[in-house]
Design an enzyme around this catalytic site. Structure first.
Site, PDB file in Angstrom:
ATOM      1  N   ASP A 294      -0.248   5.083   1.046  1.00 63.63           N
ATOM      2  CA  ASP A 294      -0.527   6.019   2.137  1.00 63.63           C
ATOM      3  C   ASP A 294      -0.419   5.318   3.483  1.00 63.63           C
ATOM      4  OD1 ASP A 294      -1.069   8.145   0.400  1.00 63.63           O
ATOM      5  OD2 ASP A 294      -3.175   7.585   0.217  1.00 63.63           O
TER       6      ASP A 294
ATOM      7  N   ASP B 113       0.864  -1.165   0.000  1.00 69.87           N
ATOM      8  CA  ASP B 113       0.000   0.000   0.000  1.00 69.87           C
ATOM      9  C   ASP B 113       0.913   1.232   0.000  1.00 69.87           C
ATOM     10  OD1 ASP B 113      -2.305   1.663   0.346  1.00 69.87           O
ATOM     11  OD2 ASP B 113      -1.933   1.683   2.508  1.00 69.87           O
TER      12      ASP B 113
END
Length: 275
Positions: free
Chosen positions: A11, A9
């Site tokens: 963020d 991922d």
């Protein structure tokens, strides 16, 4: 080491903030963002804010400059570079957008480490304005995931299924996956990992809370991390473990000698969250 695929991922995983909020705040559009937030979907909101910032004279360079200042733990940078140097296939799977992600990765010299970026598309129009679109056009049809934790614009589980299929088709070999994430959207892909895979949720973040609600639903081993140092140590130990377990090309001593010393010092035990 092409048998290991590491999916990150972006963020609050690669960087320590949400890139959308970081840009909005950094360019002085927080009030506009807060006012519009209840009125439109997230991707539309970010696209609208980018349009308003463009109208105020903010340039792509201004946006990129803010992104270059986004906090990223040096241990995360080191982990990415080390995993890449060990031959892992690194992918990004994020609900941010391509412009934001590439600006950060380019700034830190990491873009070449990733074979693929799966995220919401972005483009620059004829006027020089940044446009943001959803990964999945939910206005045309829903993506069909009924789990309830995926946003309408992206089911990361479905994207991970595609990544698994494409990675296996690339050379016909079995792949083992390591998935790192923090948010609710990272829960769906965690359920699609196989028994020989590894899930690395960020401790104290929404995906970890969801896993704890019913840990028996996951097949993959769960290995927590809380900060960049944890991420680096855990990720490289898992890569080392897969190398030792599955490589048949080199003697064990040679394989261990090829790894950083910090990776060789023992193997982590899986987190005891499964029944």
């Amino acid at each position: 080491m092409a048998g290991v695929v590491v999916v990150f991922d972006f963020d609050k995983t690669i960087i320590d903030v949400d890139s959308d909020n970081w840009v909005v705040d950094g360019l002085g559009a927080t009030d506009l963002f807060d006012r519009l937030l209840p009125t439109m979907p997230w991707n539309t909101l970010i696209d609208t804010v980018m349009g308003e910032l463009h109208a105020q004279g903010k340039t792509l360079r201004d946006v990129a400059d803010v992104l270059r200042a986004a906090p990223i733990d040096p241990h995360v940078v080191a982990a990415i570079r080390a995993a890449y140097s060990l031959g892992c296939d690194l992918r990004v799977l994020s609900d941010a957008n391509r412009f934001f992600i590439e600006a950060v990765l380019d700034h830190h010299g990491l873009r070449g480490c990733f074979s693929e970026i799966n995220t919401n598309p972005s483009r620059v129009d004829a006027d020089g304005r940044l446009r943001i679109a959803p990964h999945h056009d939910f206005h045309a049809a829903p993506h069909g995931c009924g789990l309830g934790t995926c946003p309408p614009n992206m089911c990361k589980g479905q994207v991970l299924d595609r990544i698994r299929a494409s990675a296996a088709a690339a050379d016909g070999g079995r792949k083992r996956f390591i998935y790192l994430g923090d948010g609710r959207g990272d829960y769906c892909p965690s359920l699609r990992l196989a028994r020989e895979d590894f899930m690395m949720p960020r401790k104290g973040f929404p995906v970890w809370d969801l896993i704890c609600e019913n840990p028996g639903l996951l097949q993959a081993e769960v290995h927590l991390w809380s900060d960049g140092k944890d991420m680096e140590e855990t990720l490289l130990r898992l890569v080392s473990r897969v190398l030792v377990e599955e490589s048949t090309l080199l003697p064990l001593d040679c394989k261990l000698e090829s790894l950083p010393v910090t990776v060789q010092d023992g193997m982590p035990m899986p987190l005891g969250v499964k029944n």
